[in-house]
Scaffold this motif. Structure first.
Motif, mmCIF file in Angstrom:
data_model
loop_
_atom_site.group_PDB
_atom_site.id
_atom_site.type_symbol
_atom_site.label_atom_id
_atom_site.label_comp_id
_atom_site.label_asym_id
_atom_site.label_seq_id
_atom_site.Cartn_x
_atom_site.Cartn_y
_atom_site.Cartn_z
ATOM 1 N N TRP A 186 -52.086 -56.017 -16.533
ATOM 2 C CA TRP A 186 -53.477 -55.561 -16.593
ATOM 3 C C TRP A 186 -53.968 -55.037 -15.253
ATOM 4 N N THR B 231 -53.750 -44.589 -17.278
ATOM 5 C CA THR B 231 -53.363 -45.701 -18.158
ATOM 6 C C THR B 231 -52.250 -45.272 -19.107
ATOM 7 N N ASN C 42 -56.159 -49.824 -17.428
ATOM 8 C CA ASN C 42 -57.617 -50.001 -17.507
ATOM 9 C C ASN C 42 -58.014 -50.292 -18.961
ATOM 10 N N CYS D 289 -65.377 -47.423 -17.979
ATOM 11 C CA CYS D 289 -65.441 -46.607 -16.766
ATOM 12 C C CYS D 289 -65.089 -47.455 -15.541
ATOM 13 N N ILE D 290 -64.490 -46.802 -14.559
ATOM 14 C CA ILE D 290 -64.125 -47.492 -13.312
ATOM 15 C C ILE D 290 -65.117 -47.096 -12.233
ATOM 16 N N SER E 34 -62.548 -42.886 -16.649
ATOM 17 C CA SER E 34 -62.079 -44.146 -17.247
ATOM 18 C C SER E 34 -60.558 -44.295 -17.149
ATOM 19 N N ALA E 35 -59.913 -43.426 -16.369
ATOM 20 C CA ALA E 35 -58.468 -43.506 -16.086
ATOM 21 C C ALA E 35 -57.616 -43.442 -17.355
ATOM 22 N N LEU F 67 -61.758 -46.932 -23.395
ATOM 23 C CA LEU F 67 -61.533 -47.466 -22.055
ATOM 24 C C LEU F 67 -62.846 -47.552 -21.284
ATOM 25 N N GLN G 298 -63.776 -49.297 -6.967
ATOM 26 C CA GLN G 298 -62.563 -49.895 -7.520
ATOM 27 C C GLN G 298 -61.383 -48.915 -7.564
ATOM 28 N N ARG G 299 -61.648 -47.650 -7.231
ATOM 29 C CA ARG G 299 -60.599 -46.634 -7.339
ATOM 30 C C ARG G 299 -59.564 -46.797 -6.233
#
Length: 308
Positions: A119, A162, A123, A267-268, A157-158, A265, A272-273
């Motif tokens: 994990w 992912t 994401n 959002c980031i 949201s990657a 998914l 956090q990126r």
């Protein structure tokens, strides 16, 4: 034999032709004439069709009796045998795997493994993690139908990252994320060359492509002409796991919806990126532990399946 290992090759392929050329050079110390190569290939093709034994050929994942085999696609041509009794690494495969040059190797798994590391690289919201875990394991059970995984989410949201990580876990390839299918044979050709069929950034899917993905999930024949100049057809029989992503869910056909696992998914946040190079290095370090943990879980799953 190729580089000291038994290898399964298509007779009409550059790989096999190059192998013949190399053997000719080693024995006679001169280049093989093109006419000689074509003649030998034609003779071997006839012998294979009319005299040879028939075998089922697999790509990344195959099975025999109650054992599943993973093609690690490494230089040693090792495979992993996995059953309800556990898993082990074999130096010689009891089944035949076709090695595609687009295939990248899976790492040697660590016996104990560490599932929580998974994990760190995907994401996925906590409430959806069991579904994703079940989907990953199902991709490695080749005798069942495969639900199509659809990843949705806003920009940021990657989704692609992912999906690329899922590809590396299940079936790493030099062709990691394909663009949307554009030609009638695209999905069939992707299935013929990869175990996991993966499409990136899909905004819309025609009814035909949604029908093809349904066919891929449950297994079916994809017919195509060998050459535009003749009417002879060749048939690709394929059942493959598939994953695709889009900002909005592109699946509209009821048949495909019923065969799909649709995950949104989160959002980031910017803080956090991480840099892409940092993500790759971190995953490379964690991959053997993740792979070992997934194999342990798959063995336990195979043990429990008959009771369900």
């Amino acid at each position: 034999h190729h580089k000291g290992k038994l290898e399964t090759m298509l007779i009409y392929s550059n790989s096999f032709k190059n192998c013949l050329s190399q053997q000719y050079w080693e024995k006679l110390n001169k280049p093989a004439p093109e006419s000689t190569l074509q003649e030998v290939i034609s003779i071997l093709n006839n012998k294979a069709q009319y005299e040879g034994k028939r075998h089922t050929i697999f790509t990344r994942v195959g099975y025999l009796d109650k054992t599943i085999y993973f093609n690690l696609a490494n230089e040693q041509r090792q495979v992993i045998a996995i059953s309800a009794n556990g898993w082990k690494i074999l130096n010689t495969s009891p089944i035949k795997f076709k090695h595609q040059y687009s295939m990248k190797p899976l790492p040697l798994p660590e016996r104990e493994g560490q599932l929580d590391l998974l994990w760190k690289h995907l994401n996925i919201a906590e409430e959806d993690r069991k579904l994703i875990l079940a989907w990953i394991l199902d991709c490695w059970i080749p005798y069942t139908h495969f639900p199509t995984l659809v990843l949705t989410g806003l920009q940021g949201s990657a989704k692609s990252t992912t999906q690329e990580m899922l590809r590396k876990i299940i079936d790493p390839s030099t062709c990691s994320l394909r663009n949307a299918p554009r030609h009638s044979d695209d999905i069939a050709i992707a299935a013929a060359n990869h175990w996991l069929v993966s499409y990136n950034n899909i905004s819309k899917l025609s009814q035909q492509y949604q029908d093809d993905l349904c066919c891929l999930a449950t297994g079916g024949n994809f017919a195509k002409r060998k050459l535009f100049s003749n009417s002879e057809e060749t048939s690709i029989n394929a059942k493959r796991p598939a994953v695709l992503n889009g900002i909005i869910n592109p699946v509209t056909s009821q048949d495909l919806i019923s065969r799909s696992l649709i995950i949104e998914l989160p959002c980031i946040e910017d803080r956090q990126r991480k840099l892409e190079s940092e993500l790759k290095d971190s995953f490379k370090q964690d991959h053997p532990k993740i792979f070992g943990a997934l194999l342990n879980l798959l063995a336990e799953t195979l043990k429990q399946l008959p009771t369900i």
